[in-house]
Design a protein around this motif. Structure first.
Motif, PDB file in Angstrom:
ATOM      1  N   LEU A 172      -0.347 -44.362  13.324  1.00  0.00           N
ATOM      2  CA  LEU A 172       0.107 -44.522  11.942  1.00  0.00           C
ATOM      3  C   LEU A 172       1.553 -45.030  11.901  1.00  0.00           C
ATOM      4  CD1 LEU A 172      -1.244 -41.114  10.603  1.00  0.00           C
ATOM      5  CD2 LEU A 172      -2.391 -43.343  10.519  1.00  0.00           C
ATOM      6  N   THR A 173       1.793 -45.957  11.000  1.00  0.00           N
ATOM      7  CA  THR A 173       3.133 -46.524  10.890  1.00  0.00           C
ATOM      8  C   THR A 173       4.130 -45.490  10.364  1.00  0.00           C
ATOM      9  OG1 THR A 173       2.085 -48.611  10.334  1.00  0.00           O
ATOM     10  CG2 THR A 173       4.453 -48.443   9.913  1.00  0.00           C
ATOM     11  N   GLU A 177       5.575 -45.695   1.882  1.00  0.00           N
ATOM     12  CA  GLU A 177       4.646 -46.823   2.017  1.00  0.00           C
ATOM     13  C   GLU A 177       4.157 -47.382   0.678  1.00  0.00           C
ATOM     14  OE1 GLU A 177       0.608 -46.615   3.074  1.00  0.00           O
ATOM     15  OE2 GLU A 177       0.467 -44.429   2.967  1.00  0.00           O
ATOM     16  N   ASN A 178       4.258 -46.588  -0.392  1.00  0.00           N
ATOM     17  CA  ASN A 178       3.713 -47.091  -1.649  1.00  0.00           C
ATOM     18  C   ASN A 178       4.585 -46.781  -2.873  1.00  0.00           C
ATOM     19  OD1 ASN A 178       3.250 -44.358  -1.985  1.00  0.00           O
ATOM     20  ND2 ASN A 178       1.069 -44.500  -1.490  1.00  0.00           N
ATOM     21  N   ASN A 227       4.151 -41.920   4.913  1.00  0.00           N
ATOM     22  CA  ASN A 227       2.813 -42.345   4.474  1.00  0.00           C
ATOM     23  C   ASN A 227       2.042 -41.209   3.811  1.00  0.00           C
ATOM     24  OD1 ASN A 227       1.729 -40.724   6.598  1.00  0.00           O
ATOM     25  ND2 ASN A 227       2.262 -42.363   8.019  1.00  0.00           N
ATOM     26  N   MET A 228       0.851 -41.525   3.350  1.00  0.00           N
ATOM     27  CA  MET A 228       0.042 -40.568   2.600  1.00  0.00           C
ATOM     28  C   MET A 228      -0.458 -39.412   3.478  1.00  0.00           C
ATOM     29  SD  MET A 228       0.195 -41.429  -0.500  1.00  0.00           S
ATOM     30  CE  MET A 228      -1.057 -40.529  -1.398  1.00  0.00           C
ATOM     31  N   HIS A 229      -0.579 -39.638   4.769  1.00  0.00           N
ATOM     32  CA  HIS A 229      -1.015 -38.537   5.642  1.00  0.00           C
ATOM     33  C   HIS A 229       0.045 -37.438   5.631  1.00  0.00           C
ATOM     34  CE1 HIS A 229      -3.884 -41.493   7.141  1.00  0.00           C
ATOM     35  NE2 HIS A 229      -2.862 -42.326   7.192  1.00  0.00           N
ATOM     36  N   SER A 257       3.426 -43.882  -9.195  1.00  0.00           N
ATOM     37  CA  SER A 257       4.002 -45.045  -8.518  1.00  0.00           C
ATOM     38  C   SER A 257       4.248 -46.154  -9.534  1.00  0.00           C
ATOM     39  CB  SER A 257       3.045 -45.508  -7.418  1.00  0.00           C
ATOM     40  OG  SER A 257       3.474 -46.726  -6.859  1.00  0.00           O
TER      41      SER A 257
END
Ligand code: SF4
Lengths: 484, 210
Positions: free
Chosen positions: B42-43, B127-128, B162-164, B182
């Motif tokens: 994962l990034t 990320e978002n 990130n979402m994780h 968002s």
């Protein structure tokens, strides 16, 4: 409800033959596809996420009974009421019953393909309840008395001038206005009053989480949230395939959904509902089967249950883009719709698996890796097996098979065909019996066949020696390619 | 609706539950357990703050780096639609003094004329450009959606990649409501032209405290 048999080419005709509109539609969807590509390529682990999403879905669908029970248990513990509906009628009856219990006159609804599938709107309206769709695109099609032509972009087939006309008639906007900003503002004001007057809010569900007993709704407009955070009653309608095991799994899907759907990194609002608003409120969750368990029972088409309704397969499909969503005559159009609809009613939707060029683009973009084009091909096999191949194709296939088994006859027929295409007048080749020529010209046939060309150019043994086996290799590759 | 119809409908849903379960249980399908997620694939961002700001801007939101809560009000006063606002509900009193006391309101419909909501975000996602708002911080969940404008105050030390990581951060969901926001409310339903301010807030201001 008895459905007429859908003939995709006939249904698509008005759209396809309106060339400007067909191109405009094509471009609008391609724009979304490009945005999706940009997002997908900006996430290095994209393919890993797709693999994972597919694995999660495969696992969940296999153990769906357990996860549904876990979900029900946890949702109930959080104060929600869980209902079970075997089919569309039951779903509608359950919703109406809840509305009646509260003496409801008007509801606000956010986009839900499930309620569309169940025909909830007309059902409630026939029972005297005012239904307001609050997603802007849905509201536009509702005012126009149409149905959505796309599962994410319901009004993608409508031009802004037409929206202007619709709003002029229904909302009193200026005649001739077509500025999206102005029209959206008018809709905002109009819907605000509807939100404030809504007595019950109905939403769909993007993901149900077994581990927590909650569910997630994703929107950009905030309409689902506004619709359910004012009234005391929230009814969430959910297909049983929306289940996922845990919040950890949800992270995978929230990364994939909006990127695949509209090319955004995530939807503006990703709302998590776990139980009613407060002690005076109610949360009802209606779990709906309506053919889903039957689909699950089918080894070939089970992966179609993975679908998270992102619409990416539609945006990329060359047939969908040119023929428009309404040509499928189904709640879910496009590649996934052409897999799902015949599983519901093979006879009525038998032409849909043929509304496909087998280009495979849908399978490439699908975030949950449904092998869509393989499934469409499998459907064709199934339809032939069931004797449901359309007559036109049956005759053509029989003729082709007859010819292919008789090389001499095949050669003669080929030569006659080439000559005929050259000399026959246009009206003979372009008539209502030849659907292939509806919107296209036929290619100019070559004077000689490939066989004649081959004998003349490669068939000569001396010549073959002179090119030193290369030609042979080439010819082999070609024939392998053709055979596969 | 009379008693007997209600009863028959209740039986229907129980029968349907059994029928659906029978169909599901009747067909045993082998499957593998879901393997644990490979976090190494994962990034992770070296500078999640910069990535967050960039993504927030891309989705139509505006971010401001501030050092002290009082700066939030100073910056907002420089925005016309804030200085002329009549009804402001602030859930972050050390940043902004509102004039609508949400906890004194019973019926959420009363928020219809609300101009601004100032909300507290728990953490943000690089990320978002999303910010998590726990419903427990909201006297009424409609406050996020009904105000014409929304400002969210969140700590810039609370940004995950990130979402994780986001769902790990949430842990067990306790509140009946929680939302990732968002950017401002938006739509592209008219010929794919992006318009900000669909039904929810027209603009989103995000203040990043230390
Ligand atoms: S089949 Fe795949 S690409 Fe098509 S809508 Fe479903 S999830 Fe999206």
């Amino acid at each position: 409800m008895k459905l007429p048999i859908v003939d995709h080419p006939t249904a698509a005709k008005p759209f396809v033959t309106n060339e400007d509109r067909s191109h405009w539609h094509d471009d609008a969807l391609w724009f979304v596809r490009v945005k999706r590509d940009r997002q997908a390529s900006s996430v290095p682990e994209w393919e890993y996420l797709r693999e994972r999403a597919s694995a999660i879905k495969t696992h969940t669908i296999a153990n769906l009974g357990d996860y549904l029970e876990q979900f029900e248990r946890n949702a109930t513990a959080r104060g929600a009421t869980v209902h079970w509906a075997a089919d569309a009628e039951e779903h509608n009856a359950i919703v109406l019953k809840i509305l009646r219990q509260h003496g409801t006159q008007r509801i606000v609804k956010s986009k839900s393909m499930l309620t569309e599938e169940c025909g909830l709107n007309p059902y409630l309206e026939n029972n005297g309840i005012e239904v307001v769709d609050t997603d802007l695109g849905e509201r536009i099609v509702q005012l126009r008395e149409e149905t959505p032509s796309h599962i994410v972009l319901p009004a993608i087939h409508i031009k802004k001038e037409e929206v202007g006309q619709t709003f002029h008639t229904h909302l009193g906007t200026d005649a001739g206005a077509s500025d999206p900003q102005y029209l959206t503002e008018a809709a905002r004001n109009h819907l605000r009053n509807k939100f404030l007057a809504g007595e019950v809010g109905i939403t769909g569900v993007n993901f149900g989480i077994a581990e927590t007993g909650g569910f997630v709704v994703c929107t950009n407009e905030g309409n689902a949230d506004l619709g359910v955070s004012l009234p005391k009653v929230h009814i969430a309608c959910m297909g049983i395939e929306k289940m996922i095991p845990s919040l950890a799994d949800l992270s995978v899907f929230t990364r994939l959904l909006a990127r695949s759907a509209t090319g955004q990194p995530v939807t503006t609002y990703t709302s998590h509902f776990h139980g009613p608003k407060d002690d005076n409120s109610e949360l009802h969750i209606v779990l709906v089967d309506n053919g889903r368990t039957r689909l699950r029972g089918n080894d070939t088409f089970r992966p179609a249950m993975h679908c998270i309704r992102c619409g990416a397969c539609m945006n990329t499909c060359p047939v969908y883009r040119r023929s428009g969503g309404h040509s499928y005559r189904a709640t879910v159009p496009g590649p996934i719709g052409s897999v799902l609809s015949p599983s519901r009613d093979a006879k009525s939707y038998k032409s849909l698996p043929y509304a496909c060029s087998l280009c495979g683009s849908c399978s490439d973009v699908c975030p949950v890796k449904i092998p869509l084009h393989h499934q469409l091909l499998a459907w064709r096999g199934e339809l032939v097996g069931n004797g449901l191949l359309p007559l036109s194709k049956r005759v053509a296939m029989k003729t082709a098979s007859f010819l292919f088994q008789r090389p001499g006859l095949y050669r003669t027929a080929g030569s006659m065909g080439r000559t005929a295409l050259r000399v026959l007048p246009h009206f003979v080749t372009h008539n209502r019996f030849n659907t292939w020529t509806k919107a296209r010209e036929l290619p100019k046939p070559p004077r000689e066949s490939f066989r004649q060309w081959y004998i003349a150019n490669r068939g000569n043994p001396q010549r073959r020696d002179s090119v030193n086996g290369n030609a042979t290799t080439h010819a082999n590759t070609r024939s392998n390619g053709d055979a596969s | 609706m009379n008693e007997s119809t209600v009863k028959s409908s209740v039986t229907a849903t129980t029968d349907s539950r059994r029928a659906i379960m029978d169909r599901l249980r009747g067909q045993v399908i082998d499957s593998n357990p879901i393997p644990p997620i490979d976090t190494s694939s994962l990034t992770q961002f070296d500078d999640p703050l910069a990535v967050f700001q960039q993504n927030l801007q891309a989705v139509g939101g505006e971010s401001h780096l501030v050092d002290r809560p009082e700066q939030v009000a100073e910056i907002l006063l420089g925005i016309d639609v804030f200085s002329s606002a009549e009804q402001i509900c602030s859930l972050v009193p050390d940043a902004v003094n509102g004039n609508v006391d949400a906890s004194a309101v019973d019926d959420p419909h009363e928020f219809a004329p609300l101009d601004w909501t100032i909300a507290q975000g728990q953490f943000a996602v690089a990320e978002n450009g999303a910010i998590w708002i726990d419903g427990a911080t909201l006297p009424h969940r409609v406050l996020i959606f009904i105000a014409q404008y929304l400002a969210i105050v969140v700590s810039r030390s609370q940004i995950v990649s990130n979402m994780h990581q986001a769902y790990q951060q949430i842990g067990n969901i306790e509140s009946p409501f929680g939302v990732f926001v968002s950017g401002p409310s938006k739509t592209a339903d008219i010929e794919q032209s992006l318009v900000l301010g669909a039904h929810g807030c027209r603009k989103l201001q995000v203040f990043l405290l230390p």
